[in-house]
Design an enzyme around this catalytic site. Structure first.
Site, PDB file in Angstrom:
ATOM      1  N   ASP A  57      23.296  69.982 -29.221  1.00  0.00           N
ATOM      2  CA  ASP A  57      23.367  70.947 -28.299  1.00  0.00           C
ATOM      3  C   ASP A  57      21.902  71.081 -27.491  1.00  0.00           C
ATOM      4  OD1 ASP A  57      23.492  73.262 -26.747  1.00  0.00           O
ATOM      5  OD2 ASP A  57      24.657  74.373 -28.076  1.00  0.00           O
ATOM      6  N   ASN A  84      20.228  63.710 -18.178  1.00  0.00           N
ATOM      7  CA  ASN A  84      21.428  63.757 -17.460  1.00  0.00           C
ATOM      8  C   ASN A  84      22.205  64.647 -17.585  1.00  0.00           C
ATOM      9  OD1 ASN A  84      23.978  62.359 -15.818  1.00  0.00           O
ATOM     10  ND2 ASN A  84      24.386  62.560 -17.758  1.00  0.00           N
ATOM     11  N   TYR A 150      23.168  76.477 -10.069  1.00  0.00           N
ATOM     12  CA  TYR A 150      22.982  75.076 -10.375  1.00  0.00           C
ATOM     13  C   TYR A 150      22.063  74.690  -9.430  1.00  0.00           C
ATOM     14  CZ  TYR A 150      24.080  70.087 -10.287  1.00  0.00           C
ATOM     15  OH  TYR A 150      24.060  68.671 -10.226  1.00  0.00           O
ATOM     16  N   LYS A 154      18.348  72.977 -10.244  1.00  0.00           N
ATOM     17  CA  LYS A 154      17.816  71.504 -10.171  1.00  0.00           C
ATOM     18  C   LYS A 154      16.557  71.640  -9.324  1.00  0.00           C
ATOM     19  CE  LYS A 154      20.990  68.840 -11.827  1.00  0.00           C
ATOM     20  NZ  LYS A 154      20.809  68.231 -12.876  1.00  0.00           N
ATOM     21  N   ALA A 182      28.611  61.376  -6.446  1.00  0.00           N
ATOM     22  CA  ALA A 182      28.974  60.258  -7.163  1.00  0.00           C
ATOM     23  C   ALA A 182      30.486  60.134  -7.562  1.00  0.00           C
ATOM     24  CB  ALA A 182      28.200  60.320  -8.528  1.00  0.00           C
ATOM     25  N   THR A 184      33.086  59.650 -10.248  1.00  0.00           N
ATOM     26  CA  THR A 184      33.321  59.639 -11.651  1.00  0.00           C
ATOM     27  C   THR A 184      34.969  59.626 -11.946  1.00  0.00           C
ATOM     28  OG1 THR A 184      33.270  61.804 -12.234  1.00  0.00           O
ATOM     29  CG2 THR A 184      31.097  60.546 -11.991  1.00  0.00           C
TER      30      THR A 184
END
Length: 254
Positions: A57, A84, A150, A154, A182, A184
């Site tokens: 974690d 990541n 978020y 970032k 992206a 996924t």
């Protein structure tokens, strides 16, 4: 593993973009350790090799410190870290409880800080030093409606990486991959069915979403000797960015 085989840690490397990054490092011949709170649904493999999974974690600074110390003790080195792990659910600022906003910032900003601090302790003692790569986002470079905490995290991560690059040189290089859209295995959760994915892809100048492996290629490059003089940089991996909305509005009547 040989004594010269590079050791790479990819956080959140069990699925999605993280798994793609891990596969590219495996293909490049590295020993890859992936970490997440839960084990992968299936092994992360490439080129006949499998990534090693260890639970962690990342929001626990003490656990992160112990994790990286143990990886170095077990493998004798730590050459690269790719931060990541992260993400966010959709939520407008006024509709998101403060406690949820704090957890999003914690995962996307504080967790990579804790991991980087722990990794540096190992890397700075090595003759060859090491490399840290942050996986940033275009959400941190422009307004981020629906994912405000978020985007703010970032943006902070990109600034943090530049500061680390100055403070930790010359032993540790630190860079950021500024990622756009992206594709996924969970793309359908964000973009809907194939038609929805195709519609989103049309907003990208290159006409498609990035693959996880393409993100991995960028990370392998930044961790390699070929990028030995690159630190404090932001590599934009977004297919040309986002077409400004005003262009479509301006040309709609022509």
């Amino acid at each position: 593993m040989t004594d010269t085989q590079q050791v790479v840690v990819v956080t959140g490397g069990t699925r999605g973009v993280g798994a793609g990054i891990a596969r590219r490092f495996l293909a490049a011949g590295a020993h890859v350790v992936v970490c997440a709170r839960r084990p992968p649904d299936k092994p992360v493999e490439a080129a006949g090799a499998e990534a090693e999974f260890r639970p962690l974690d990342l929001r626990d600074a003490d656990a992160a410190h112990a994790f990286f110390a143990q990886v170095a003790a077990d493998h004798g080195r730590l050459d690269a870290l790719v931060n990541n792990a992260g993400g966010t659910p959709f939520g407008l600022l006024a509709d998101t409880p403060p406690a949820r906003q704090a957890k999003i910032v914690e995962l996307n900003l504080l967790a990579p800080l804790y991991a980087s601090l722990a990794a540096r302790e190992v890397m700075r003692a090595q003759e060859a030093g090491g490399s840290i790569t942050m996986i940033g986002s275009v959400s941190g470079t422009r307004p981020s409606p629906g994912s405000g905490p978020y985007g703010a995290a970032k943006a902070g991560l990109a600034n943090l990486a530049r500061t680390m690059a100055v403070e930790w040189a010359p032993e540790v290089r630190v860079n950021t991959v500024v990622l756009g859209l992206a594709r996924t295995e969970s793309a359908h959760l964000h973009y809907g069915d194939e038609e929805g994915v195709a519609a989103v892809a049309r907003t990208v100048p290159l006409g498609r979403l990035a693959t996880p492996e393409e993100v991995g290629d960028a990370c392998v490059f930044l961790a390699s000797d070929a990028a030995g003089y690159i630190s404090g940089a932001a590599l934009h991996l977004h297919g040309g960015g986002e077409r400004p909305a005003f262009l479509d509005a301006a040309t709609a009547n022509h």
